[in-house]
Write an enzyme that holds these catalytic residues in place. Structure first.
Site, PDB file in Angstrom:
ATOM      1  N   ILE A  97      27.897  54.151   9.731  1.00 46.97           N
ATOM      2  CA  ILE A  97      27.832  54.138   8.811  1.00 46.97           C
ATOM      3  C   ILE A  97      29.253  52.993   8.682  1.00 46.97           C
ATOM      4  O   ILE A  97      29.267  51.750   8.457  1.00 46.97           O
ATOM      5  CB  ILE A  97      28.078  54.636   7.235  1.00 46.97           C
ATOM      6  N   GLY A 121      21.562  59.984   7.857  1.00 50.23           N
ATOM      7  CA  GLY A 121      22.299  60.839   6.045  1.00 50.23           C
ATOM      8  C   GLY A 121      23.752  59.219   6.316  1.00 50.23           C
ATOM      9  O   GLY A 121      23.521  58.122   7.241  1.00 50.23           O
ATOM     10  N   GLU A 122      24.779  60.072   6.057  1.00 48.74           N
ATOM     11  CA  GLU A 122      26.236  58.944   5.943  1.00 48.74           C
ATOM     12  C   GLU A 122      25.875  57.593   5.675  1.00 48.74           C
ATOM     13  O   GLU A 122      26.968  56.048   5.426  1.00 48.74           O
ATOM     14  CB  GLU A 122      26.829  58.451   8.305  1.00 48.74           C
ATOM     15  N   ALA A 123      25.378  57.873   5.255  1.00 45.00           N
ATOM     16  CA  ALA A 123      24.874  56.136   4.268  1.00 45.00           C
ATOM     17  C   ALA A 123      23.840  55.303   4.642  1.00 45.00           C
ATOM     18  O   ALA A 123      24.005  53.986   3.967  1.00 45.00           O
ATOM     19  CB  ALA A 123      25.841  55.666   2.844  1.00 45.00           C
ATOM     20  N   SER A 124      23.564  55.512   5.990  1.00 41.67           N
ATOM     21  CA  SER A 124      23.445  54.661   7.245  1.00 41.67           C
ATOM     22  C   SER A 124      22.015  53.630   6.334  1.00 41.67           C
ATOM     23  O   SER A 124      21.266  52.516   6.761  1.00 41.67           O
ATOM     24  CB  SER A 124      23.078  55.252   8.308  1.00 41.67           C
TER      25      SER A 124
END
Length: 351
Positions: free
Chosen positions: A97, A316-319
């Site tokens: 991210i 995840g991680e907003a990726s």
């Protein structure tokens, strides 16, 4: 257990700007509907932003991190210390991210709302009630005070983004064991069998997935969680600090009339929590992608969501949200920049 502000009504999108955007789409030099979802998302952003020209340029990314006591039950392929190690990686620019946010020109804030880290860390905002949740297979994950505190941490994180004057915001997460907490929350709220929700997370095999589902099933029974259990009680029983913070942040962003580009499975569970706590936030949610995590499709269906992309992501991680952001930017560019039939002296469709 939860602060009163979380129930305050969110503004409604602008119906007038939606109609105006639809009218403009009908006049652009293309067959109506030929740009598919690009047309739809531009119209939606115009309504949400109450703008003639929607935009997706100023987009802060806020990543919430927390640790999970349930990780002691072997529900993740990685040890708990990875969460804190990844905080350093986020702050140092080496995480996915961080690379995506830099490439897209998005400011990135990392917030420790409950990792096992002790003290301050360079490049990380620390705003946590405790270091990690308790193991919800043997006791409540959180106290009511923890739930209230961390929902306020989400509100505070949103307030810090105001200087960016966001066109929209993205929230992400990091926490070893958090797919287990998210799956437990979803199973309780949706009355689903854990086996229908549980996925591979960080890379579990079939045996690991079965063990994870059994841990969740036993915990739901232990805590007496059903679809009728109040949301706040579900969060105290099996919740994760970063998940609750994101739910609070989603409501707080919607109350400021900021659209939220929702990431994958865990953020979608936070969105499910947010909409259960405050249904008026739902129109402010745009869904970026369909994760490879098994339960994501179930949660998306419950939210009536249509994600923009499907690339088998499960990091995840907003990726996923960051990966979908260029599509929103292109949708806005097309809506704002294309000529109308009249401007281009092109004949329109015959009646």
């Amino acid at each position: 257990m939860l602060p009163d502000w979380i129930n305050s009504e969110c503004p409604a999108p602008s119906g007038a700007h939606r109609e105006s955007a639809l009218a403009r789409q009908a006049q652009l030099t293309k067959p109506l509907g030929a740009l598919g979802r690009l047309e739809e998302v531009a119209v939606e952003l115009a309504a949400l932003q109450a703008a003639e020209k929607p935009a997706a340029e100023r987009v802060p990314v806020v990543l919430f991190a927390g640790d999970h006591g349930i990780a002691a039950q072997g529900v993740s392929a990685y040890p708990p210390e990875v969460t804190v190690q990844m905080l350093h990686n986020f702050a140092g620019g080496g995480a996915a991210i961080a690379v995506l946010a830099h490439s897209l020109g998005c400011p990135l804030e990392v917030v420790d709302v409950g990792t096992l880290a002790d003290g301050q860390m360079r490049g990380v905002v620390v705003d946590k009630p405790r270091r990690g949740t308790r193991d919800f297979s043997v006791e409540q994950a959180l106290t009511p005070a923890d739930v209230a505190f961390v929902s306020e941490a989400g509100l505070r994180a949103v307030a810090r983004q105001a200087d960016h004057a966001p066109d929209l915001v993205i929230f992400g997460e990091m926490g070893i064991g958090n797919t287990t907490s998210a799956a437990a929350i979803a199973a309780a709220l949706l009355a689903c069998a854990p086996a229908d929700i549980v996925g591979s997370g960080t890379g579990l095999d079939a045996e690991g997935r079965a063990r994870k589902a059994k841990v969740i099933e036993d915990a739901l029974t232990r805590h007496g969680l059903t679809a009728a259990t109040p949301v706040a009680e579900v969060l105290a029983a099996v919740g994760g600090l970063e998940i609750i913070a994101m739910a609070g942040a989603i409501v707080a962003a919607a109350q400021r009339s900021w659209p939220v580009l929702v990431d994958g499975f865990i953020v979608s569970v936070a969105a499910l929590v947010a909409t259960r706590l405050n249904p008026s936030c739902r129109p402010w949610l745009l869904f970026s992608h369909r994760s490879a995590e098994r339960g994501h499709a179930v949660v998306l269906d419950a939210l009536g969501a249509r994600p923009l992309i499907d690339l088998d992501l499960r990091l995840g991680e907003a990726s996923g949200a960051a990966t979908a952001l260029p599509i929103l930017r292109l949708a806005c560019a097309l809506h704002n920049g294309m000529a109308t039939f009249a401007e281009a002296a092109v004949s329109g469709r015959e009646a």
